[in-house]
Design a protein around this motif. Structure first.
Motif, PDB file in Angstrom:
ATOM      1  N   GLN A 121       4.238   0.094  -2.633  1.00 24.88           N
ATOM      2  CA  GLN A 121       2.814  -0.036  -2.891  1.00 24.88           C
ATOM      3  C   GLN A 121       2.485  -1.096  -3.930  1.00 24.88           C
ATOM      4  OE1 GLN A 121       4.705   2.465  -3.893  1.00 24.88           O
ATOM      5  NE2 GLN A 121       4.159   3.180  -5.933  1.00 24.88           N
TER       6      GLN A 121
ATOM      7  N   ARG B 286       0.853  -1.190   0.000  1.00 20.98           N
ATOM      8  CA  ARG B 286       0.000   0.000   0.000  1.00 20.98           C
ATOM      9  C   ARG B 286       0.883   1.232   0.000  1.00 20.98           C
ATOM     10  NH1 ARG B 286      -5.220  -0.418  -1.117  1.00 20.98           N
ATOM     11  NH2 ARG B 286      -5.783  -1.685   0.686  1.00 20.98           N
TER      12      ARG B 286
ATOM     13  N   TYR C 223      -7.639  -6.382   0.513  1.00 16.55           N
ATOM     14  CA  TYR C 223      -6.978  -5.242  -0.130  1.00 16.55           C
ATOM     15  C   TYR C 223      -7.995  -4.174  -0.535  1.00 16.55           C
ATOM     16  CZ  TYR C 223      -3.866  -2.704  -3.305  1.00 16.55           C
ATOM     17  OH  TYR C 223      -3.120  -1.721  -3.926  1.00 16.55           O
TER      18      TYR C 223
END
Length: 471
Positions: free
Chosen positions: A344, A49, A363
């Protein structure tokens, strides 16, 4: 290249398949006990992320918003010169400039925008809400009435890339909802020349013209959100931009921070973060298509997230090879490699499809592609995603431009509780309660009893006062 380490500050992550120097994307191994040991919250924090600290940006944004609040148009022009390196000729784009943008638009681009608008209208018109009246008892009804907001401000980014498609995605649902007053703002472009100097990109202006939007402003960043929240007047008091009630549209971290700061004074759609794609794939997936789709999102900006979830190490290896080859050939190679190599992005290895579904649901991707056997059935099992793209022939870029769906979607895992932009975003449901004397009398004891139970006797007295002979 920034190497993302799955164990760095991410509790419960597996130490396996760490990226080697030169790898284009990292891997996270969640096979076996690595996944089963994680609860939902730990899994969310373990997955790749982007770092996106909106709270930290508030200190930067607050004085900008105050400057606009007190300085109006002059402050906005000064801030445009400071942050966008150009001072707009005027805050509001003249009608002649908008018309010139449409006149000079490449015919092929115009045709493409018109088709995008047509498809978006087709989808969004089916989202219209109708008023519903429910008879609770004889003489007692509750109607849910759907009313559009009075005025909206639509933000269209214009930094690393130009997004006329975002004009379409913001304006179409607002118009279908019946919003009576809407304005678009986009950053002035320092590279514009001629009649467009100091104004937003001409393709954005042309998209506004195609949609019949004539109120367009040359303002970007936090100052644009402040303009919509407070309105803006000239030094002589002439109002150039009226305040709005709702602001929608994606932007950078400063736009998101301004939305957070001013929420309450204005309504907002979301605090949009960096764009994301997650792909759930098995060994039947085409590695070239997977790689092409991961790169398509990585070219947005350095913080764009590209995540592959798969139970096939062979597919993962083939995707890495395709990424290395394709990223070297694409136009924005440096940007793509930075995004793919960031913390990320990553390839997440799982034991099977059920585990893969658990991972992508945790997610909560902005965009989720399903490239598996029986992709439609798999897509039906997904609970958390901004938009789902099914099979080999529904890439995210289709949704960006011409699927008819909306591309303003929740990011940062917010798909677990929020939806993308739609007609509903611009509507308010109002309950209209209509009871006759007899219908109220029939339920009066219930109201009085509950009012007394909450120690709010005046609530009950507001009912009994209507029946003085019964007291």
């Amino acid at each position: 290249m920034h190497l993302w380490c799955p164990t760095n500050g991410r509790p419960g992550a597996a130490v396996a398949d760490l990226p080697k120097l030169g790898d284009v994307i990292s891997r996270l191994d969640l096979r076996g006990a690595a996944l089963s040991s994680l609860d939902a919250r730990a899994l969310r924090t373990t997955l790749p992320r982007a770092e996106f600290d909106v709270e930290a940006a508030l200190a930067t944004v607050r004085p900008i918003c105050e400057q606009v609040h007190h300085g109006g148009v002059e402050a906005l022009l000064e801030l445009g010169e400071k942050f966008d390196r150009v001072r707009p000729t005027s805050l509001r784009v003249p009608a002649a400039v908008i018309a010139a943008a449409l006149d000079q638009l490449d015919p092929a681009v115009r045709a493409a925008l018109e088709e995008s608008i047509r498809r978006a209208r087709t989808v969004h018109e089916d989202q219209r809400r109708i008023d519903t009246t429910t008879q609770v008892v004889p003489g007692g009804t509750v109607t849910e009435r759907w009313v559009p907001v009075d005025r909206v401000g639509l933000y269209v980014p214009g930094g690393v890339a130009v997004y006329p498609s975002s004009v379409v995605m913001n304006v179409v649902p607002a118009q279908v909802a019946g919003v009576g007053s809407l304005a678009v703002t986009s950053p002035p472009q320092a590279t514009n020349t001629g009649v467009f100097a100091g104004y937003p990109h001409p393709t954005i202006l042309a998209a506004c013209a195609l949609l019949g939007v004539d109120e367009v402003f040359a303002a970007g960043g936090a100052q644009a959100i402040a303009m919509f929240a407070y309105g803006a007047a000239d030094a002589d008091g002439t109002v150039v931009c009226e305040p709005v009630t709702l602001v929608t549209g994606p932007g950078n971290i400063y736009v998101a921070a301004a939305k957070r700061l001013l929420k309450g004074l204005i309504g907002i759609d979301a605090e949009a973060g960096p764009t994301e794609i997650a792909i759930l794939a098995d060994d039947s997936a085409d590695a070239e298509l997977v790689a092409a789709d991961l790169i398509s999102q990585a070219e947005h900006d350095d913080l764009a997230a590209s995540v592959l979830v798969t139970d096939s190490t062979d597919l993962a290896d083939r995707v890495v090879a395709a990424l290395e080859r394709r990223s070297a050939l694409t136009k924005h190679t440096v940007r793509v490699n930075t995004a793919l190599g960031g913390r990320q992005s990553g390839i997440v290895l799982v034991d099977g499809l059920d585990e893969g579904i658990r991972v992508v649901d945790a997610y909560g991707a902005e965009h989720l592609e399903i490239q598996t056997r029986d992709a439609s059935a798999v897509a039906a099992r997904i609970r958390n995603a901004g938009a789902i793209f099914v099979g080999d022939y529904a890439p995210v870029s289709l949704g960006d431009y011409a699927a008819g769906s909306n591309h303003v979607l929740p990011t940062g895992g917010c798909a677990c509780h929020s939806s993308g932009l739609s007609v509903q975003s611009f509507l308010r449901g109002i309950h209209v309660v209509d009871y006759s004397r007899d219908a109220l009398a029939d339920v009066a004891d219930v109201v009085v009893t509950l009012a007394n139970a909450e120690d709010l006797p005046a609530h009950g007295e507001a009912v009994t006062a209507r029946f003085p002979t019964a007291q």
